[in-house]
Design an enzyme around this catalytic site. Structure first.
Site, PDB file in Angstrom:
ATOM      1  N   TYR A 149       0.823  -1.279   0.042  1.00  0.00           N
ATOM      2  CA  TYR A 149       0.019   0.029   0.003  1.00  0.00           C
ATOM      3  C   TYR A 149       0.776   1.271  -0.094  1.00  0.00           C
ATOM      4  O   TYR A 149       1.905   1.370   0.768  1.00  0.00           O
ATOM      5  CB  TYR A 149      -0.997  -0.022   1.204  1.00  0.00           C
ATOM      6  CG  TYR A 149      -1.585   1.454   1.347  1.00  0.00           C
ATOM      7  CD1 TYR A 149      -2.810   1.498   0.800  1.00  0.00           C
ATOM      8  CD2 TYR A 149      -1.103   2.253   2.116  1.00  0.00           C
ATOM      9  CE1 TYR A 149      -3.522   2.594   1.010  1.00  0.00           C
ATOM     10  CE2 TYR A 149      -1.896   3.409   2.570  1.00  0.00           C
ATOM     11  CZ  TYR A 149      -3.097   3.836   1.803  1.00  0.00           C
ATOM     12  OH  TYR A 149      -3.559   4.850   1.853  1.00  0.00           O
ATOM     13  N   GLY A 170      -2.662   4.510 -14.452  1.00  0.00           N
ATOM     14  CA  GLY A 170      -1.832   5.191 -13.361  1.00  0.00           C
ATOM     15  C   GLY A 170      -0.242   5.089 -13.886  1.00  0.00           C
ATOM     16  O   GLY A 170       0.630   5.446 -12.966  1.00  0.00           O
ATOM     17  N   HIS A 186       7.442  10.826 -13.755  1.00  0.00           N
ATOM     18  CA  HIS A 186       7.457  11.892 -12.961  1.00  0.00           C
ATOM     19  C   HIS A 186       8.713  11.945 -11.994  1.00  0.00           C
ATOM     20  O   HIS A 186       9.663  11.129 -12.408  1.00  0.00           O
ATOM     21  CB  HIS A 186       6.428  11.385 -11.632  1.00  0.00           C
ATOM     22  CG  HIS A 186       6.381   9.992 -11.308  1.00  0.00           C
ATOM     23  ND1 HIS A 186       7.332   9.840 -10.100  1.00  0.00           N
ATOM     24  CD2 HIS A 186       5.840   8.805 -11.348  1.00  0.00           C
ATOM     25  CE1 HIS A 186       7.363   8.562  -9.554  1.00  0.00           C
ATOM     26  NE2 HIS A 186       6.412   8.055 -10.617  1.00  0.00           N
ATOM     27  N   CYS A 240       5.152   3.404 -12.902  1.00  0.00           N
ATOM     28  CA  CYS A 240       5.602   4.624 -13.585  1.00  0.00           C
ATOM     29  C   CYS A 240       7.031   4.584 -13.886  1.00  0.00           C
ATOM     30  O   CYS A 240       7.701   3.817 -13.572  1.00  0.00           O
ATOM     31  CB  CYS A 240       5.448   5.867 -12.650  1.00  0.00           C
ATOM     32  SG  CYS A 240       3.653   5.979 -12.009  1.00  0.00           S
ATOM     33  N   ASN A 268      10.110   6.787 -13.491  1.00  0.00           N
ATOM     34  CA  ASN A 268      10.650   7.976 -12.607  1.00  0.00           C
ATOM     35  C   ASN A 268      12.031   8.399 -12.988  1.00  0.00           C
ATOM     36  O   ASN A 268      12.849   7.624 -13.546  1.00  0.00           O
ATOM     37  CB  ASN A 268      10.388   7.697 -11.251  1.00  0.00           C
ATOM     38  CG  ASN A 268      11.298   6.597 -10.746  1.00  0.00           C
ATOM     39  OD1 ASN A 268      12.730   6.557 -10.937  1.00  0.00           O
ATOM     40  ND2 ASN A 268      10.632   5.434 -10.135  1.00  0.00           N
TER      41      ASN A 268
END
Length: 381
Positions: free
Chosen positions: A285, A300, A304, A321, A323
């Site tokens: 989580y 999602g 970034h 993602c 990154n």
């Protein structure tokens, strides 16, 4: 003078008198449809003016105070409105035709179009009017209700740009335009939905037109190699940035970065990111605010900022993602336009065509298969 000579002279006078009689040709006959006095004319039938025995010289038509655009056929015997008519509106028409020996005919009509039981309109368009976008940008049109007659609506959608393209329906209330090949850089495009009066379904008509003009900016394409842990950004074919990256750790499907041609969709600084399908206390989580985030899918995925330089360029440890270093993420954030391609390679997960703007995942024949029977094409500039 003898009687014979007198008779001859009288005969010739009669012949000459008959030859001097003027035969006026009939005036051209003009018909207007819908006919004058019609109280509930169907808007989708349009307005048609015809001339028999002559050529149309002028046709003036008004919907209230607004002129109705239209065009003559090559013979100038038929004039048709360019688009469907406005529902619940009073129309007036004046037409003049010229026939043989300059004889003119004239006709006038006044009628009203029906008021539909249901109306459909354009709820939103991407890109927005005046926006500068990337070379992969689609035109996404969302309607206020489902469209049943998709072919009729497609025929009312006009794209004026420098390339061929077509429409595809991801759902009953949304249609997407994609060029066959990506837009040329630094070009202008205008989209117009001539939706007014289009019969979109039983007792359902378009209520208003919508027009958007946008500019395709420089060609910025980013390639992400998840195995080499590198991201290369090119503008107009020239490398402008090379960045070390860390992609999805691939322990689960949602934590695997999808390979394929993504498009940048929006951005935020910061963006709140929450682990999908997990509650606080569950393994894996997270609930974080992430800076300089540029979204590239609906599942999602973002490019970034993340201050984990120990992993970037070496190992994939993200939740899906891409990154990069905060300073490089800020540069990408500042320079990214909606519709910039981000091409990811090296993972086991393939980007779905309907995940965000993954439309370039489909081949051209596959794209055409999702349109109405008569797919629209870009009009010449």
């Amino acid at each position: 003078m003898s009687r014979l000579v007198l008779a001859v002279l009288l005969t010739w006078c009669a012949v000459l008198s008959a030859g001097c009689a003027v035969r006026v040709p009939p005036a051209p006959r003009i018909t207007i449809a819908p006919a004058s006095g019609t109280a509930e004319a169907p808007p989708d039938a349009g307005l048609v003016v015809r001339a028999e025995g002559g050529r149309l010289t002028t046709v003036l038509a008004f919907a209230g105070r607004d002129p109705v655009p239209g065009a003559f056929d090559p013979s100038r015997t038929v004039w048709r409105s360019s688009w469907t008519l406005r529902p619940g509106t009073q129309y007036v028409v004046d037409a003049v035709a010229t026939g043989a020996e300059g004889v003119t005919g004239q006709a006038a009509a006044s009628f009203r179009t029906l008021r539909p039981r249901r109306e459909v309109a354009v709820a939103s368009v991407a890109p927005y009017d005046g926006e500068t976008v990337g070379i992969g940008m689609p035109i996404v049109v969302t309607f206020t209700r489902p469209v049943e007659d998709r072919a009729a609506v497609e025929r009312a959608l006009e794209v004026r740009g420098p390339v061929e393209g077509a429409w595809r329906w991801p759902g009953p209330a949304q249609v997407v335009y994609r060029p066959r090949r990506m837009w040329p850089a630094n070009t202008r495009v205008r989209f117009t939905a001539h939706l007014t009066g289009v019969r979109a379904g039983p007792a359902t008509y378009g209520s208003a037109d919508r027009s958007v003009a946008f500019t395709v900016g420089r060609a910025m394409v980013s390639t992400v190699d998840t195995r080499a842990h590198q991201m290369v950004v090119r503008q107009d074919g020239v490398v402008t940035r090379q960045m070390r990256i860390s992609a999805g750790m691939a322990t689960t499907r949602e934590y695997t970065t999808s390979s394929g041609t993504h498009l940048t969709m929006d951005k935020g600084n910061p963006v709140r990111m929450v682990s999908p399908g997990r509650r606080e206390g569950d393994p894996g989580y997270y609930d974080k605010l992430i800076g300089y985030a540029v979204r590239i899918s609906n599942s999602g995925e973002y490019v970034h900022a993340m201050d984990n330089t120990w992993a970037q360029g070496r190992v994939n440890v993200s939740h899906g993602c891409v990154n990069v270093r905060p300073d490089q993420a800020r540069w990408f954030y500042d320079h990214a336009l909606r519709g910039d391609p981000v091409v990811v390679t090296g993972t086991s997960r393939r980007l779905e065509w309907d995940n965000g703007w993954g439309y370039w995942q489909l081949s051209w024949p596959q794209w055409l298969a999702g349109g109405a029977p008569r797919p629209a094409r870009a009009a010449p500039p």
